[in-house]
Design an enzyme around this catalytic site. Structure first.
Site, PDB file in Angstrom:
ATOM      1  CG  ASP A   1      48.673  70.064  27.602  1.00  0.00           C
ATOM      2  OD1 ASP A   1      47.569  69.557  27.858  1.00  0.00           O
ATOM      3  OD2 ASP A   1      49.580  70.138  28.453  1.00  0.00           O
TER       4      ASP A   1
ATOM      5  CD  GLU B   1      47.607  66.343  32.464  1.00  0.00           C
ATOM      6  OE1 GLU B   1      47.589  65.528  33.406  1.00  0.00           O
ATOM      7  OE2 GLU B   1      48.438  66.252  31.518  1.00  0.00           O
TER       8      GLU B   1
END
Length: 380
Positions: free
Chosen positions: A78, A140
């Site tokens: 991400d 994350e």
């Protein structure tokens, strides 16, 4: 069909949007990135397992070889949100300029996966005596739910794990933890002309902040680690909201704060110490105090200096292992029995910024370093 080149993989990963954000309007699925990686790694003979963590959010675990040991090369799929108007180039398009590859996720850290694939390809003709696991996680940049899910599942991964966050190819064996907590105080409003008509949440919060500052000083006097640029734990009062008018006793007040403990500091003990200070204040000020995490904490991380992975990384990079202030998924991989370090190309100072880039001079050194790590843990 031949695998795309390193640059083509980089470009495809950057073009696949995967923003992770606590605001639902900005949050996106990471499935396009996971599908790209799974397709390429499947073509290379890896066994690919895609795990759904929450709706629209996925981890990928790709494995070559088998056995109890081996190496995990890990990263998150991400990115943070971006302000397109502040970028001079298209953030979702790889742009080559002044010896840099520019694009969202080039440095932090989708580009790392393309470098892993580049490193492993010449080694695939060899017999893998121990497994190589390539791990791509979700979220994350927000909740770390992907790494948390792995830790909770408890499935052992490899003997060693390298997380490719941007460290300028310097090994990192320590970072602080991150706690983001809130305190809500409910008092009783009333007319300001007579203090006996209410219980001020704002005055109670003043006392709360005094106790928190006292704890901060106590912890800073007790705990210090000179390997960190800020050697003591920190506590930041980030935002406060309360009351509505000067002539009303404040009935409600909220504080959000951030606490960054050093390795060796126990998160539960820190929260218990805060709670113990709040209870008598609630009685004294006749208010209700609610204390809770905003998000689950990221624990502090420390990998012992004398472990095989730290010594190998120091030898291969020529740099002594260091400490950083930012948090990573390292504690969760460590919980699964991996010796763990953070080591990757790029500069953390350009991460989360418009114009995020990876210096092209780091491409070949990163590939060589990853190849040596794979040889050591999987082929010998």
């Amino acid at each position: 069909m031949p695998l795309p080149s390193l640059k083509e993989q980089f470009a495809a990963l950057i073009a696949a949007p995967s923003v992770s954000c606590t605001q639902p309007s900005l949050d996106q699925s990471n499935r396009p990135v996971i599908d790209l990686l799974a397709g390429w790694l499947d073509d290379l003979g890896f066994a690919c397992e895609i795990q759904q963590v929450t709706p629209g959010k996925f981890n990928l675990l790709a494995t070559r070889g088998s056995g109890p040991g081996g190496l995990v090369l890990a990263g998150h799929s991400d990115t943070v949100p971006f302000d397109e108007q502040l970028w001079r180039t298209d953030p979702l398009k790889l742009t080559e300029q002044d010896g840099r590859w520019i694009g969202l996720g080039s440095c932090d850290m989708k580009g790392f996966f393309a470098l892993v694939i580049e490193a492993v390809q010449p080694l695939l003709a060899h017999d893998f005596k121990q497994p190589l696991l390539i791990l791509a996680t979700c979220d994350e940049e927000s909740s770390m739910s992907g790494a948390r899910a792995l830790a909770e599942a408890g499935q052992p991964l490899g003997r060693a794990a390298v997380i490719g966050e941007p460290t300028g190819l310097r090994p990192i064996r320590m970072h602080k933890g991150i706690l983001m907590d809130r305190i809500d105080i409910l008092g009783r409003s009333g007319h300001s002309s007579d203090p006996s008509l209410g219980h001020s949440a704002l005055e109670a919060m003043h006392a709360v902040m005094g106790e928190l500052m006292g704890l901060r000083q106590q912890w800073q006097n007790t705990y210090s680690n000179p390997q960190f640029s800020v050697p003591t734990p920190t506590m930041n009062f980030g935002c406060i909201h309360g009351g509505d008018n000067p002539n009303r006793i404040c009935g409600q007040c909220s504080l959000e704060f951030d606490l960054r403990p050093l390795p060796g500091m126990d998160v539960e003990q820190l929260r218990a110490a805060i709670g113990a200070k709040l209870r008598p204040l609630a009685e004294r000020h006749e208010v209700k105090i609610d204390y809770a995490p905003l998000f689950p904490e990221v624990p502090p991380f420390e990998q012992a200096a004398d472990t095989e992975l730290v010594r190998l990384a120091e030898r291969l990079t020529g740099h002594a292992a260091e400490a950083v202030a930012f948090g990573t998924e390292a504690p969760y991989l460590q919980q699964l029995g991996c010796e763990t370090i953070v080591l990757g190309p790029g500069d953390i100072r350009c991460a989360h910024q418009p114009g995020e880039y990876l210096d092209m001079s780091l491409l070949d050194p990163t590939v060589r370093l990853l190849r040596e790590l794979i040889r050591h843990y999987c082929l010998h």
